[in-house]
Motif scaffolding. Structure first.
Motif, short mmCIF file in Angstrom:
data_model
loop_
_atom_site.label_atom_id
_atom_site.label_comp_id
_atom_site.label_asym_id
_atom_site.label_seq_id
_atom_site.Cartn_x
_atom_site.Cartn_y
_atom_site.Cartn_z
N THR A 7 0.84 -1.31 -0.09
CA THR A 7 -0.09 -0.03 0.06
C THR A 7 0.98 1.33 -0.06
O THR A 7 0.59 2.17 -0.72
CB THR A 7 -0.96 0.07 1.10
N ALA B 173 1.12 -3.00 -6.23
CA ALA B 173 -0.53 -3.51 -6.28
C ALA B 173 -0.52 -4.99 -6.84
O ALA B 173 -1.56 -5.25 -7.70
CB ALA B 173 -1.27 -2.67 -7.05
N THR C 86 -5.40 -1.62 -3.82
CA THR C 86 -4.76 -1.10 -2.78
C THR C 86 -5.64 -0.51 -1.56
O THR C 86 -5.34 -0.62 -0.34
CB THR C 86 -3.53 -0.29 -2.72
#
Length: 413
Positions: free
Chosen positions: A56, A61, A120
């Motif tokens: 994150t 991702a 995310t």
């Protein structure tokens, strides 16, 4: 170097728990959840205002490593908490298209694909929900400062946050800082590849683009339809444990950002209408310290698929660059021994994440976030059992750890 003498002061003790986890990245959040589900009182310390770390805060991702990317890939060797996260993301519409070639699976329990692109923001929500449901006590916006030691045993940590300097006590501490900060400052031996020494993995700035009406073909990205996350400028080699170098690395990567995107647009006309809409808070740091443990994983261990009696996790991921791009395993996965999580010279401490005791070759495999979550869950379970039994992690019966991991849905041979 000039120095300043810091006056001594009384530091308030604000937590006294069974298990103290430092770092809320993939391995740390799994450690906290695993420990709490094993019945421990757990505090998780995280420097950002959300969990996920590299996934994150560095906008990585894409999570990899539930099974081998190529045959033999018959067995999903990472399950447990990592699998639960993906299934919850699926229910929320939080999965995109991974850029990696892989055999399709239906994304059901025991039937996950090698890799998933993850939303995310939904990932932040899912892992926070899982921590709260498990009863994990969170302390966000908080930085680790130094260990609290009684001889060679760690009994807690000093942290800094908006409330000032605070002391947190724990029967067992799990270092999931990524860089092994807790273990290194507590006196555990470690090694580190610095400067231009090879081999080591480069550090990268990821970024998100909004795609136009024309989509580029063969775009290597985490694809979410209207947006995609791209691998951006690389920097280095830099020492991610050095504040000056880390600062310069961030500056260098961010100043290269639009040149990097322009180069991609020139190569792929389908990106002509796209625009950058997000950069992450932090550069993606791939490797820094390796904490020396009671056992160090070797290249032979990974390449031959060695089995260990004290295995607590399995990695099926390719070795990303040591032998050239993506040296795939010729088996379904190799074991991670518990001893790799137990640092030498320091008691009451376990390490989780990319700093475990490993040579470069296996590290380049198990550093992927899915095996990291499996390793973290194991560290948390071991920490909980150590605290409950009043045993040092080094003396813990690993069969108890393996039994609890299986009860929590993890896979072990």
């Amino acid at each position: 170097m000039k120095t300043f003498h810091e006056p001594s002061r009384e530091v308030p003790i604000v937590r006294d728990v069974d298990v103290l986890v430092v770092g809320g990245g993939p391995s740390g959040l799994a450690a906290a959840i695993g420990a709490a589900r094993a019945g421990a009182r757990v505090t998780l310390v995280e420097r950002f205002g959300y969990l996920g770390g590299t996934a994150t805060a560095s906008l990585m991702a894409c999570i990899n490593g539930f099974r081998n990317q190529v045959e033999p890939d018959y067995t999903q060797v990472v399950r447990g908490i990592a699998e639960e996260i993906v299934l919850r993301l699926k229910a929320l519409g939080g999965l995109g298209k991974s850029p990696y070639p892989q055999k399709p699976y239906p994304t059901l329990p025991g039937q996950l694909e090698y890799s998933y692109a993850i939303d995310t923001e939904r990932f932040k929500f899912v892992v926070l929900s899982m921590c709260i449901e498990a009863g994990v006590d969170l302390l966000l916006h908080t930085w680790f400062a130094q260990p609290i030691l009684e001889g060679n045993r760690i009994t807690g940590v000093i942290v800094e946050n908006k409330s000032g300097r605070q002391a947190l006590l724990g029967r067992v501490v799990v270092d999931a800082s990524g860089d092994g900060d807790v273990a290194a400052r507590a006196g555990a031996p470690y090694w580190q590849t610095k400067g231009a020494e090879a081999p080591r993995l480069n550090d990268t700035l990821m970024y998100r683009v909004a795609l136009g009406t024309v989509r580029p073909e063969a775009l290597h990205a985490c694809d979410f339809g209207s947006t995609a996350v791209l691998w951006g400028p690389t920097v280095g080699p830099l020492d991610g444990t050095d504040a000056e170098q880390l600062t310069q690395g961030e500056i260098e990567a961010r100043l290269k950002l639009y040149d990097d995107f322009a180069a991609k647009q020139a190569q792929m006309p389908g990106l002509a209408q796209a625009r950058i809409v997000e950069t992450p808070p932090a550069l993606g740091i791939r490797q820094t310290r390796f904490i020396e443990g009671e056992y160090t994983l070797t290249a032979e261990d990974a390449l031959t698929g060695r089995r260990f009696a004290d295995a607590i996790a399995i990695s099926p991921c390719p070795i990303i660059s040591y032998y050239g791009y993506r040296r795939y395993l010729e088996h379904e996965g190799y074991d991670i021994p518990y001893r790799c999580l137990v640092p030498k010279r320091v008691e009451g401490l376990l390490v989780a994440g990319r700093c475990i005791s490993s040579e470069q070759q296996p590290y380049e495999s198990h550093r992927a976030m899915v095996p990291m979550m499996a390793i973290g869950q194991a560290a948390g379970v071991a920490a909980a059992l150590s605290a409950q039994q009043g045993a040092l992690p080094r003396a813990l019966d690993v069969n108890l750890v393996r039994a609890e991991l299986r009860r929590q849905g993890a896979f072990l041979w």
